[in-house]
Design an enzyme around this catalytic site. Structure first.
Site, PDB file in Angstrom:
ATOM      1  CG  HIS A  99       0.064  -0.045   2.575  1.00 11.00           C
ATOM      2  ND1 HIS A  99       0.357   1.183   3.136  1.00 11.00           N
ATOM      3  CD2 HIS A  99       0.425  -1.207   3.596  1.00 11.00           C
ATOM      4  CE1 HIS A  99       1.072   1.031   4.205  1.00 11.00           C
ATOM      5  NE2 HIS A  99       0.951  -0.456   4.471  1.00 11.00           N
ATOM      6  CG  HIS A 120      -0.793  -4.725   4.775  1.00 14.88           C
ATOM      7  ND1 HIS A 120      -1.371  -3.408   5.041  1.00 14.88           N
ATOM      8  CD2 HIS A 120      -2.194  -5.436   4.354  1.00 14.88           C
ATOM      9  CE1 HIS A 120      -2.698  -3.419   4.894  1.00 14.88           C
ATOM     10  NE2 HIS A 120      -3.058  -4.508   4.462  1.00 14.88           N
ATOM     11  CD  GLU A 151       2.268  -5.231   7.955  1.00 11.67           C
ATOM     12  OE1 GLU A 151       2.909  -4.494   7.290  1.00 11.67           O
ATOM     13  OE2 GLU A 151       2.403  -6.430   7.681  1.00 11.67           O
TER      14      GLU A 151
HETATM   15  O1  LIG Z   1       2.699  -2.072  10.097  1.00  8.01           O
HETATM   16  C1  LIG Z   1       3.666  -1.135  10.095  1.00  8.01           C
HETATM   17  O2  LIG Z   1       3.800  -0.344  11.207  1.00  8.01           O
HETATM   18  C2  LIG Z   1       3.905  -1.032   8.882  1.00  8.01           C
HETATM   19  O3  LIG Z   1       3.190  -1.228   7.950  1.00  8.01           O
HETATM   20  C3  LIG Z   1       5.224  -1.961   8.571  1.00  8.01           C
HETATM   21  O4  LIG Z   1       5.945  -1.807   9.512  1.00  8.01           O
HETATM   22  P1  LIG Z   1       7.536  -2.363   9.623  1.00  8.01           P
HETATM   23  O5  LIG Z   1       8.280  -1.731   8.491  1.00  8.01           O
HETATM   24  O6  LIG Z   1       8.031  -1.812  11.030  1.00  8.01           O
HETATM   25  O7  LIG Z   1       7.237  -3.612   9.354  1.00  8.01           O
END
Ligand SMILES: O=C(O)[C@H](O)COP(=O)(O)O
Length: 323
Positions: free
Chosen positions: A77, A250, A180
């Site tokens: 996204h 995600h 996610e």
């Molecule tokens: O869920 C989140 O905060 C982001 O989509 C992904 O976070 P990360 O890069 O810390 O995995």
């Protein structure tokens, strides 16, 4: 003799993975047998909701054989409001920022000549917005329509009664399995403050390791157990039947899927980072996934001519737009 095509191969730019030639995998991906009734029921529902979709004809006719291949596009996204605030998001359901909207539209331009027969996305608005915004740029001008199978009433009340309209639509399947990963007690916390509180190494371990979960959250391994299972059971059969698939999801649910596609080990996946709104292209052929990096622009010849069938499809769209 393969038909001459206008678009000649150029090296694909923007390889997300190690530079160099594409990596195809000899492993034939057999669809795991599904035992649960609900699973079969869901599979039937998906088939029913997209059975009317004839795969966009993408076949290579050459001396040796007429092989069907299909394309898989993965897009993380665009930037979300919590990405902008540097907050852990996980399964919290926040929308895109204006920049995220622009990223989704730019991604759409980059895939605007690549066939899409069915779209899979998560239950979260930032992924659904990205899919719908990207498709506003597609030259085939089909209408993406979210399929509602969550209840008998939903199915009845969202019935489309025109075959012509149905053929001009692209089914969008939303699945929580593509959400996610659930970041547990980190959700809503600022990433920088969290690193100060728990230490950079610990937070990096939570964010990028394969099997170490954040407090009360999912590890990437736990996320992959749902995301990759869903990919194998519901998305791969579409590719196998020749349908071209777009998955808008995600950072971590896609990292787990790419780990499967690229056969990455738990160390390699730690180093895998996905930027927001960058489309990744794979060719699915004879059970193999061939990674093709990221199309840089809609006119990039390399996207179309490394696979002659994509080049033919590109030309068909050109002809359609001139008629
Ligand atoms: O869920 C989140 O905060 C982001 O989509 C992904 O976070 P990360 O890069 O810390 O995995």
């Amino acid at each position: 003799m393969a038909a001459a095509v206008k678009y000649q191969p150029t090296r694909l730019l923007g390889h997300v993975f190690a530079p160099g030639s594409s990596r195809s995998f000899g492993r034939s991906l057999s669809m795991p047998s599904a035992s649960r009734n609900t699973h079969h029921h869901k599979l039937n529902l998906i088939h029913a909701s997209i059975s009317h979709v004839d795969p966009t004809p993408l076949s290579i006719s050459d001396d040796s054989s007429t092989e069907t291949e299909s394309t898989l596009i993965l897009i993380r996204h665009g930037e979300s409001l919590w990405n902008e605030k540097n907050l852990f998001t996980g399964c919290c359901d926040v929308p895109l920022t204006m920049r995220g909207v622009e990223e989704a539209i730019e991604a759409g331009k980059r895939i605007s000549y690549i066939p899409v027969d069915v779209i899979f996305t998560s239950k979260l608005i930032r992924a659904q917005m990205t899919a719908m915004l990207a498709m506003t740029q597609h030259h085939r001008k089909k209408v993406p329509i979210i399929i509602h199978n969550e209840s008998e009433q939903a199915k009845t009340w969202t019935q489309v009664y025109s075959e012509k309209t149905t053929k001009q639509s692209i089914p969008v399947i939303t699945a929580w399995q593509l959400n996610e990963r659930m970041y547990g007690e980190l959700q809503g916390l600022n990433k920088e403050e969290t690193a100060e509180r728990y230490g950079k190494e610990k937070v990096y371990e939570w964010r990028r390791s394969f099997d170490i979960p954040p407090p009360q959250g999912e590890s990437l391994e736990m996320c992959s157990q749902r995301a990759v299972a869903y990919f194998k059971d519901f998305i791969e059969p579409q590719l196998r039947s020749g349908k071209h698939v777009l998955v808008a999801a995600h950072g971590n649910s896609l990292r787990s899927i790419i780990m499967y596609l690229e056969k990455l080990n738990s160390q390699e996946v730690t180093n895998l980072e996905l930027s927001t709104g960058i489309p990744l292209l794979y060719i699915y052929k004879e059970g193999n996934f061939i990674s093709r990096g990221s199309p840089v622009g809609p006119t990039e010849a390399g996207v179309y001519a490394f696979s002659q069938s994509l080049a033919v499809y590109r030309e068909q769209l050109d002809e359609m737009s001139h008629n």
